[in-house]
Scaffold this active site. Structure first.
Site, PDB file in Angstrom:
ATOM      1  N   HIS A 216       0.829  -1.199   0.000  1.00  0.00           N
ATOM      2  CA  HIS A 216       0.000   0.000   0.000  1.00  0.00           C
ATOM      3  C   HIS A 216       0.864   1.250   0.000  1.00  0.00           C
ATOM      4  CE1 HIS A 216      -4.131  -1.480   1.013  1.00  0.00           C
ATOM      5  NE2 HIS A 216      -3.432  -2.545   1.354  1.00  0.00           N
TER       6      HIS A 216
ATOM      7  N   TYR B  68     -17.962   0.765   2.306  1.00  0.00           N
ATOM      8  CA  TYR B  68     -16.522   0.950   2.509  1.00  0.00           C
ATOM      9  C   TYR B  68     -15.796  -0.378   2.409  1.00  0.00           C
ATOM     10  CZ  TYR B  68     -12.128   2.298   4.757  1.00  0.00           C
ATOM     11  OH  TYR B  68     -10.807   2.524   5.033  1.00  0.00           O
TER      12      TYR B  68
ATOM     13  N   HIS C 251      -3.689  -1.271  11.833  1.00  0.00           N
ATOM     14  CA  HIS C 251      -2.928  -0.044  12.005  1.00  0.00           C
ATOM     15  C   HIS C 251      -3.148   0.545  13.394  1.00  0.00           C
ATOM     16  CE1 HIS C 251      -0.782   3.474  10.796  1.00  0.00           C
ATOM     17  NE2 HIS C 251      -1.826   4.275  10.705  1.00  0.00           N
TER      18      HIS C 251
END
Length: 449
Positions: free
Chosen positions: A301, A359, A344
């Protein structure tokens, strides 16, 4: 997703020095304050920065109006029971919570033609959800939700505390400002800097959306660094209204947000009487569908900062008081990569909202008109359903987020949640933590890589 029902005209560009006249030659020639202005107008400067700020950051506009804005009665305080706004974010004023928080969609008001409806305009429909800092020291931010169903008839609002970045989620916004008019639809945003007076009407009836308020530096485009000269939000796609004025004389209400409190005054004429103006301190809107997405085309990413539309910088280089970040439709092509957002823990606070669609990191529970908050170092990431699917799917080029637009207000500050944000008036999903409870250990020390 482009706005095809916009009746207004605009000028293009971000940070430009614009010039606009509703009547020919209404702007003075060669100076700002002649002894007598054209058409008998008054000259008035609106400063968005200190006079002595360096030229590249200095913001101000000159307005040529029928009456100066000083023509009003004294302000009186609007008692708190008539509004749900606060800018008190001290340790004893708000809830600082290390848990993951998620809200179901904030409830729309009934249409204003129903007997059961409560008539609520944009200002009275503002509810402060979270924030940090203090507008009196010009440091910090607030996050508000607006839920409204009636127009601001003969009423204008301006904010002395900071700039408003408004994200409509349901229903169009027909906005009249001192600089002209804007029509803003879901999937567009509008920024109205501090001090500018405006009024919002709702052509579609009940409306709902999100507001990011910054107390300090104005919003600007992020630096592009190695990306180069182009990409992300391009300056040409920002739209500023053209001059348009009213000569209406009637009882007019002006509401001012000052140090987190609302004050109200009356005057006998419309404040939208600016016949001409020029400068670079202006309201503007932007179509999120025009964002030029940058992404990895090999593996892993790129950090989500690559999706930043606008930023309000802090005094520390590379650190923002607030970033406005979006997650638009795009291609995912990374090889050997877990493609949804990774697990994260962040030294920034992340407030997420969903304008439309589903989402990519949450299979369910995160809905349009709702929100989530993961504050400093609060762990978060894809739910167990998304993790299982993404860990086993074929890694071919695929479209991501078609029909979806989610966004993030990200801040270096620790955000506290208000009493309203924790109250029974909103639906906090207390089972949100269960989104990760089925993430099991797959560790096997005997298994070869």
């Amino acid at each position: 997703m482009t706005n095809k029902i916009d009746p207004y005209n605009y000028m293009k560009g971000f940070g430009n020095h614009f010039t606009s006249e509703a009547l020919k030659d209404a702007l003075p020639k060669g100076q700002n304050t002649p002894q007598k202005c054209p058409y008998g107008l008054y000259a008035e400067q609106l400063s968005g920065t200190a006079f002595t700020v360096d030229r590249k950051n200095n913001q101000r506009s000159w307005l040529y109006r029928i009456r100066p804005s000083v023509c009003h009665q004294p302000f009186t305080k609007l008692v708190p029971k008539f509004h749900h706004i606060t800018n008190k974010f001290g340790i004893d004023d708000v809830h600082h919570i290390p848990n993951q928080i998620r809200w179901s969609p904030f409830k729309l008001l009934p249409e204003n033609n129903k007997k059961t409806s409560v008539e609520t305009n944009f200002v009275h429909g503002l509810h402060t959800l979270a924030g940090a800092g203090d507008p009196t020291t010009k440091n910090g931010l607030a996050i508000h939700i607006y839920i409204a169903n009636v127009n601001m008839d003969n009423t204008a609002f301006y904010n002395s505390d900071g700039d408003f970045l408004i994200v409509p989620q349901y229903g169009r916004l027909d906005i009249t400002t001192e600089f002209g008019c804007l029509m803003v639809v879901p999937n567009e945003i509008v920024v109205i800097p501090r001090g500018i007076r405006y009024s919002i009407n709702f052509p579609d009836g009940s409306s709902r959306g999100y507001v990011l308020e910054v107390f300090g530096n104005h919003f600007e485009l992020p630096d592009l660094g190695p990306i180069g000269a182009n990409g992300l939000a391009n300056p040409r796609d920002f739209l500023t209204p053209v001059a348009s004025f009213e000569t209406k004389e009637c009882d007019f209400t002006i509401i001012n947000k000052y140090a987190g409190q609302l004050f109200v005054t009356q005057q006998d004429h419309s404040p939208f009487d600016v016949v001409a103006w020029y400068g670079n301190y202006v309201p503007y809107k932007y179509d999120l569908g025009k964002f030029n997405t940058i992404n990895s085309v090999s593996f892993d990413h790129v950090d989500p900062s690559i999706f930043t539309v606008l930023t309000s910088k802090s005094a520390f280089p590379g650190t923002a008081i607030a970033d406005f970040v979006i997650f638009p439709p795009r291609w995912a092509v990374q090889e050997h990569t877990f493609r949804p957002p990774y697990f994260h823990r962040n030294c920034m606070s992340e407030f997420m909202g969903l304008i439309s669609g589903v989402y990519e990191a949450k299979a369910e529970g995160f809905l349009p008109g709702g929100a989530s908050l993961h504050s400093h170092m609060t762990p978060h990431g894809p739910d167990s359903v998304t993790f299982k699917k993404a860990s086993n799917e074929e890694l071919k080029p695929v479209r991501v987020a078609d029909g979806t637009m989610s966004f993030m207000f990200e801040s270096s500050l620790m955000l506290g949640v208000t009493e309203w944000g924790m109250s029974n008036q909103v639906h906090i999903q207390h089972d949100y933590w269960e989104a990760w409870k089925d993430l099991k250990s797959h560790f096997d020390a005997t298994k070869e890589v």
